[in-house]
Design an enzyme around this catalytic site. Sequence first.
Site, short mmCIF file in Angstrom:
data_model
loop_
_atom_site.label_atom_id
_atom_site.label_comp_id
_atom_site.label_asym_id
_atom_site.label_seq_id
_atom_site.Cartn_x
_atom_site.Cartn_y
_atom_site.Cartn_z
N ILE A 102 17.14 10.86 55.89
CA ILE A 102 16.80 12.24 55.52
C ILE A 102 15.39 12.57 56.01
O ILE A 102 14.55 11.69 56.13
CB ILE A 102 16.93 12.43 53.98
CG1 ILE A 102 16.71 13.89 53.57
CG2 ILE A 102 16.04 11.48 53.22
CD1 ILE A 102 17.05 14.19 52.10
N CYS A 103 15.17 13.86 56.28
CA CYS A 103 13.86 14.41 56.61
C CYS A 103 13.39 13.93 57.99
O CYS A 103 14.02 14.21 59.00
CB CYS A 103 12.86 14.09 55.52
SG CYS A 103 11.29 14.99 55.65
N ALA A 104 12.31 13.21 58.06
CA ALA A 104 11.81 12.67 59.32
C ALA A 104 12.56 11.41 59.75
O ALA A 104 12.59 11.07 60.93
CB ALA A 104 10.32 12.36 59.20
N TYR A 123 14.29 17.12 59.37
CA TYR A 123 13.24 18.07 59.02
C TYR A 123 12.96 18.92 60.26
O TYR A 123 12.97 18.39 61.39
CB TYR A 123 11.99 17.29 58.58
CG TYR A 123 10.94 18.16 57.96
CD1 TYR A 123 11.10 18.65 56.67
CD2 TYR A 123 9.79 18.49 58.66
CE1 TYR A 123 10.14 19.47 56.09
CE2 TYR A 123 8.82 19.29 58.09
CZ TYR A 123 9.01 19.78 56.81
OH TYR A 123 8.06 20.59 56.24
N SER A 149 20.10 14.35 56.95
CA SER A 149 19.83 15.50 56.11
C SER A 149 18.43 16.03 56.41
O SER A 149 17.63 15.34 57.05
CB SER A 149 19.99 15.13 54.63
OG SER A 149 19.93 16.26 53.81
#
Length: 183
Positions: A102-104, A123, A149
């Site tokens: 998720i994210c980075a 992200y 995500s």
Amino acid sequence: MSKVYIFLADGFEDIEGLTVVDLMRRAGIEIETVSIKNSREIVTSHEITMYTDRIFEGTDFSDADMLVLPGGMPGTKYLGEFRPLTELLTDFYNKGGKIAAICAAPSVLASLGFLKNRKATSYPTFMDKLDGARTTEDEVVVDGNVTTSRGLGTAIPFALSLIEQLLGKEKAEEIAESVVYFH
């Protein structure tokens, strides 16, 4: 029982990591937090000191059903630079194991070639690091054995997707309802 390992480094995004742990434990999934340092002590991106269940060194991951990477900086950078983890991820991926980020952190998966010709997200400022992926702004993307995500705001749908993959839609909906998450 399903077994999941989530890998933590100093500077990981608190909500992205701990939401996954919290919701999976509510679902009855055995999830263990793993420090990539030689210490169980981790300091999150918002300077909360916590202790993981175990450290990477000496842990046997052969019982894993899924491996998870939370985002946050510099935590993502440290995860991507930790060779024992990238070797584990590569071996697990090559055997068809479920991997989520998720994210980075999807950038770590991209650097290992896992996102080539797959649909993926991350992200917003990391989308350009998803080399070879077909990027989308969907909250959560599941493409084969890889789940990605966007970030803190998608941590609950991300965790629920992982629960659904391991225990089914009914269990994921039960957990969503139990935490008053209606989307």
